[in-house]
Design an enzyme around this catalytic site. Structure first.
Site, short mmCIF file in Angstrom:
data_model
loop_
_atom_site.label_atom_id
_atom_site.label_comp_id
_atom_site.label_asym_id
_atom_site.label_seq_id
_atom_site.Cartn_x
_atom_site.Cartn_y
_atom_site.Cartn_z
N ASP A 12 0.82 -1.22 0.00
CA ASP A 12 0.00 0.00 0.00
C ASP A 12 0.84 1.27 0.00
O ASP A 12 0.44 2.29 0.55
CB ASP A 12 -0.97 0.03 1.20
CG ASP A 12 -1.82 -1.22 1.27
OD1 ASP A 12 -2.31 -1.63 0.20
OD2 ASP A 12 -1.99 -1.78 2.36
N LYS A 17 -0.17 3.79 -8.41
CA LYS A 17 -0.11 5.13 -8.97
C LYS A 17 1.18 5.35 -9.76
O LYS A 17 1.15 5.88 -10.87
CB LYS A 17 -0.21 6.18 -7.85
CG LYS A 17 -0.04 7.57 -8.40
CD LYS A 17 0.52 8.54 -7.41
CE LYS A 17 1.23 9.63 -8.18
NZ LYS A 17 1.01 10.95 -7.60
N ASN A 37 -5.21 -10.75 -4.03
CA ASN A 37 -5.34 -10.52 -2.58
C ASN A 37 -5.02 -9.11 -2.13
O ASN A 37 -5.33 -8.74 -1.02
CB ASN A 37 -4.46 -11.51 -1.81
CG ASN A 37 -3.04 -11.56 -2.32
OD1 ASN A 37 -2.80 -11.47 -3.52
ND2 ASN A 37 -2.09 -11.70 -1.44
N HIS A 40 -4.55 -2.23 -5.89
CA HIS A 40 -3.88 -0.98 -6.22
C HIS A 40 -4.96 0.02 -6.55
O HIS A 40 -5.83 -0.26 -7.35
CB HIS A 40 -3.01 -1.13 -7.46
CG HIS A 40 -2.02 -2.23 -7.34
ND1 HIS A 40 -0.84 -2.09 -6.67
CD2 HIS A 40 -2.04 -3.48 -7.80
CE1 HIS A 40 -0.17 -3.22 -6.73
NE2 HIS A 40 -0.88 -4.08 -7.40
N THR A 41 -4.87 1.19 -5.95
CA THR A 41 -5.86 2.21 -6.25
C THR A 41 -5.27 3.17 -7.25
O THR A 41 -4.16 3.66 -7.06
CB THR A 41 -6.25 2.96 -4.97
OG1 THR A 41 -6.49 1.98 -3.96
CG2 THR A 41 -7.48 3.80 -5.19
N THR A 301 -8.90 -4.44 -0.79
CA THR A 301 -9.59 -5.71 -1.04
C THR A 301 -10.67 -5.98 0.00
O THR A 301 -11.77 -6.40 -0.33
CB THR A 301 -8.57 -6.87 -1.04
OG1 THR A 301 -7.56 -6.58 -1.99
CG2 THR A 301 -9.23 -8.20 -1.40
N THR A 302 -10.34 -5.72 1.25
CA THR A 302 -11.24 -6.14 2.34
C THR A 302 -11.99 -4.98 2.99
O THR A 302 -12.94 -5.20 3.72
CB THR A 302 -10.43 -6.82 3.45
OG1 THR A 302 -9.43 -5.89 3.89
CG2 THR A 302 -9.75 -8.08 2.95
N GLY A 303 -11.53 -3.74 2.77
CA GLY A 303 -12.12 -2.59 3.46
C GLY A 303 -11.72 -2.50 4.93
O GLY A 303 -12.19 -1.63 5.65
N PRO A 305 -9.76 -1.52 8.25
CA PRO A 305 -8.90 -0.38 8.60
C PRO A 305 -7.45 -0.84 8.67
O PRO A 305 -7.16 -1.89 9.24
CB PRO A 305 -9.41 0.06 9.97
CG PRO A 305 -10.33 -1.00 10.46
CD PRO A 305 -10.72 -1.86 9.30
P1 GDP Z 1 -0.30 -0.04 -3.83
O1 GDP Z 1 -0.86 -1.35 -3.43
O2 GDP Z 1 1.14 0.11 -3.46
O3 GDP Z 1 -0.55 0.30 -5.25
O4 GDP Z 1 -1.02 1.08 -2.94
P2 GDP Z 1 -2.58 1.32 -2.71
O5 GDP Z 1 -3.20 1.70 -3.97
O6 GDP Z 1 -3.20 0.26 -1.92
O7 GDP Z 1 -2.51 2.54 -1.69
C1 GDP Z 1 -2.14 3.76 -2.00
C2 GDP Z 1 -3.29 4.72 -1.71
O8 GDP Z 1 -2.77 5.99 -1.61
C3 GDP Z 1 -4.33 4.78 -2.80
O9 GDP Z 1 -5.57 5.12 -2.26
C4 GDP Z 1 -3.79 5.89 -3.70
O10 GDP Z 1 -4.81 6.55 -4.44
C5 GDP Z 1 -3.23 6.82 -2.68
N1 GDP Z 1 -2.06 7.56 -3.08
C6 GDP Z 1 -0.98 7.18 -3.83
N2 GDP Z 1 -0.07 8.16 -3.86
C7 GDP Z 1 -0.56 9.17 -3.10
C8 GDP Z 1 -0.08 10.45 -2.72
O11 GDP Z 1 1.03 10.87 -3.04
N3 GDP Z 1 -0.89 11.20 -1.91
C9 GDP Z 1 -2.10 10.78 -1.48
N4 GDP Z 1 -2.81 11.56 -0.70
N5 GDP Z 1 -2.58 9.57 -1.81
C10 GDP Z 1 -1.82 8.79 -2.60
#
Ligand code: GDP
Length: 424
Positions: A12, A17, A37, A40-41, A301-303, A305
Site C-alpha cells: 500500500d 499510482k 489478494n 492498487h488504487t 480488497t477487504t475494506g 482499517p
Molecule cells: P499499492 O498497493 O502500493 O498500489 O497502494 P494502494 O493503492 O493500496 O494505496 C495507495 C493509496 O494511496 C491509494 O488510495 C492511492 O490513491 C493513494 N495515493 C498514492 N499516492 C498518493 C499520494 O502521493 N498522496 C495521497 N494523498 N494519496 C496517494
C-alpha cells in the site's frame, strides 16, 4: 529496458499510482507474483479504480498487460476485472497470460477460509483469496498450469489426485463438504474457454520485447516486509515480493532489470497481523488513518482499517536494501501536512540495546521504537510541481529520510492523481 516497481514497506505504498504514471512511456507491464489478494488504487482520467489482478498499466491503449507465470491466476476474477474496466469506458486492454501461470481454484479459497476459521484468534489475517493454499499446492507440485487446461486426459488424472488428498482434510480436519472431481473438471473446462484468447508463451514474448528495445515494467504487489524469506515471517505473503523475483515470475534474465524503483511511504501502514514497531494507536492513529492515502487507509480488497504508524527508517532502509533499490519514489507526503511535528522511528531498542538493523522476526517482536521528532510544514503541498517550491521543513523531512535510507529519492508524490508528482 526493464524497470521494476516494488514496495519497501508492508504494501500500500502507492505502487499502482507510480506504475500507472510510468506506463505512459512503457510498452509492456507485467505482474510477476501474488494474486487478487491486494489492491492498487489508481485515479486517472477514466475515474477511480481498485485493481487487484490486472497490472496498473491497463489504462493506455499502447500498452500490453501481462500476467506472468509467478502470479496466482484466478481466471473468473481476471475476466470480471477486464469487463468492469471496459464497462467504465476504458479501451479494451491488450492482455496476455503466461501458459505457465498456475490457476487459483475455488477450493484454494475454501481452504484459506476454513484454515483461518480453524486458527481463529491465531490466524494470519488472510484476505481469504486462496493465496497461501495456492502457493502451497504449487510447491507441492499439485497445482494446475494454464497449459494443462488444454489436455483433458492429463487434467482429469490430475484432478483425481488432487481430490484424493484434499478430501481427507475436508472430511477429517475441517468437517466440510467434499470436492467432486467431475465438477472440478467442468470448472476447468469453463476456465479454459475463458482464458484461451489470452494465453501466450510470455517469457519468449518478453525476450523478443527486450531484444526489440521495448520498455518493460514489472509491477510488484505488497512490499519487502511481506516477503516470505526476507519479511516478517510467518506474517508474510506466500510469494516473493522482491524485484529479484521479477526475473523468475516474468521469465526474463535477472541482469535485464536495470532500474528498481522502490516505493516508500511517508508514514507507515500495514494490514494483517505481525510485528509493527512504529505502530500508533488511539486518536493519533485514527486521525492519520482518516487523512491517509486517498480517502482514508482502508484495505482495497477487504475494506479493513489499516494499522498505522510513523515512518520507520530501520524497516525502510532494510526494505530498500533487500529490494536492491536504485531509486526511491516517496509517496503520500501530502498527508502529513496536518502535523506540527512529525515523529520518525530511527532505531529499535531490543533487550536494552539500540540497533539500526532490521532483525529476524523473533527479535523484532521485542523491539521498541526509538523516535525522533522533525518539525512539520503544517500546510497543504498538493499541486506543487517543483521541488524548490516545497516548504523548507518538507524538504528537510525528505532529505532526512533520504539520508536514513541511503537511496536517492527521485520522485515525490504529493497527491493520488497521475500528475501529482515532483521529479527531482
Ligand atoms: P499499492 O498497493 O502500493 O498500489 O497502494 P494502494 O493503492 O493500496 O494505496 C495507495 C493509496 O494511496 C491509494 O488510495 C492511492 O490513491 C493513494 N495515493 C498514492 N499516492 C498518493 C499520494 O502521493 N498522496 C495521497 N494523498 N494519496 C496517494
Amino acid at each position: 529496458m526493464v524497470r521494476a516497481i516494488v514496495g519497501a514497506n508492508w504494501g500500500d505504498e502507492g505502487k499502482g499510482k507510480i506504475t500507472d504514471m510510468l506506463a505512459k512511456e512503457s510498452d509492456i507491464i507485467v505482474r510477476f507474483q501474488g494474486g487478487s489478494n491486494a489492491g492498487h488504487t489508481i485515479i486517472n482520467n477514466y475515474g477511480k479504480f481498485a485493481l487487484h489482478l490486472l497490472p496498473s498499466g491497463v489504462f493506455y491503449d499502447h500498452t500490453t498487460s501481462i500476467i506472468g507465470n509467478g502470479v496466482a491466476l484466478n481466471i473468473p476474477y481476471l475476466i470480471n476485472e477486464i469487463d468492469s474496466i471496459v464497462e467504465r469506458g476504458v479501451p479494451k486492454p491488450h492482455i496476455l497470460v503466461s501458459d505457465r501461470a498456475q490457476i487459483l481454484m475455488p477450493y484454494h479459497v475454501l481452504f484459506d477460509t476454513y484454515e483461518e476459521a480453524r486458527l481463529a484468534g491465531k490466524s494470519f489475517g488472510s484476505t481469504k483469496s486462496g493465496i497461501a493454499p495456492f502457493y502451497s499446492d504449487k510447491y507441492a507440485k499439485i497445482g494446475i498450469q494454464v497449459s494443462e487446461l488444454f489436455d483433458e486426459a492429463v487434467l482429469k488424472e490430475k484432478i483425481e489426485g488432487i481430490c484424493e488428498t484434499k478430501n481427507v482434510l475436508l472430511e477429517h480436519l475441517y468437517h466440510k463438504p467434499l470436492l467432486d472431481p467431475a465438477e472440478l473438471f467442468e470448472t476447468c473446462c469453463q476456465y479454459r474457454d475463458m482464458i484461451e484468447p489470452y494465453v501466450c508463451d510470455v517469457s519468449a514474448y518478453l525476450y523478443d520485447g527486450i531484444r526489440a528495445g521495448k520498455t518493460i515494467l514489472l509491477e510488484g504487489q505488497l512490499g519487502s516486509l511481506k516477503d516470505p524469506d526476507h519479511g516478517i515471517y510467518p506474517m508474510v505473503t506466500s510469494s516473493s515480493t522482491l524485484a529479484a523475483y521479477g526475473a523468475i515470475g516474468a521469465g526474463i534474465p535477472p541482469y535485464e532489470i536495470k532500474d528498481i524503483i522502490t516505493v516508500v511511504k511517508a508514514y507507515s501502514s500495514a494490514v494483517g497481523a505481525g510485528a509493527f514497531v512504529s505502530e500508533i494507536f488511539g486518536e493519533e492513529a485514527d486521525e492519520l488513518r482518516r487523512r491517509g492515502g486517498d480517502g482514508g487507509e482502508f484495505g482495497a480488497t477487504t475494506g479493513r482499517p489499516r494499522r498505522m504508524g510513523w515512518f520507520d527508517a530501520v524497516a525502510t532502509r532494510y526494505g530498500c536494501r533487500i529490494q536492491g533499490a536504485t531509486e526511491v519514489a516517496f509517496t503520500v507526503l501530502d498527508v502529513l501536512g496536518y502535523l506540527k511535528e512529525i515523529p520518525v522511528c530511527i532505531g529499535y531498542e531490543i533487550d536494552g540495546e539500540v540497533t539500526k538493523d532490521f532483525p529476524a522476526t523473533i527479535k523484532l517482536e521485542k523491539a521498541k521504537p526509538v523516535l525522533t521528532t522533525l518539525p512539520g510544514w503544517n500546510c497543504d503541498i498538493r499541486g506543487i510541481k517543483k521541488y524548490e517550491d516545497l516548504p523548507e521543513n518538507c524538504k528537510n523531512y525528505i532529505e532526512f529520510v533520504e539520508k536514513e535510507i541511503g537511496v536517492r529519492i527521485s520522485m515525490v508524490s504529493n497527491g493520488p492523481g497521475r500528475d501529482d508528482i515532483i521529479m527531482r
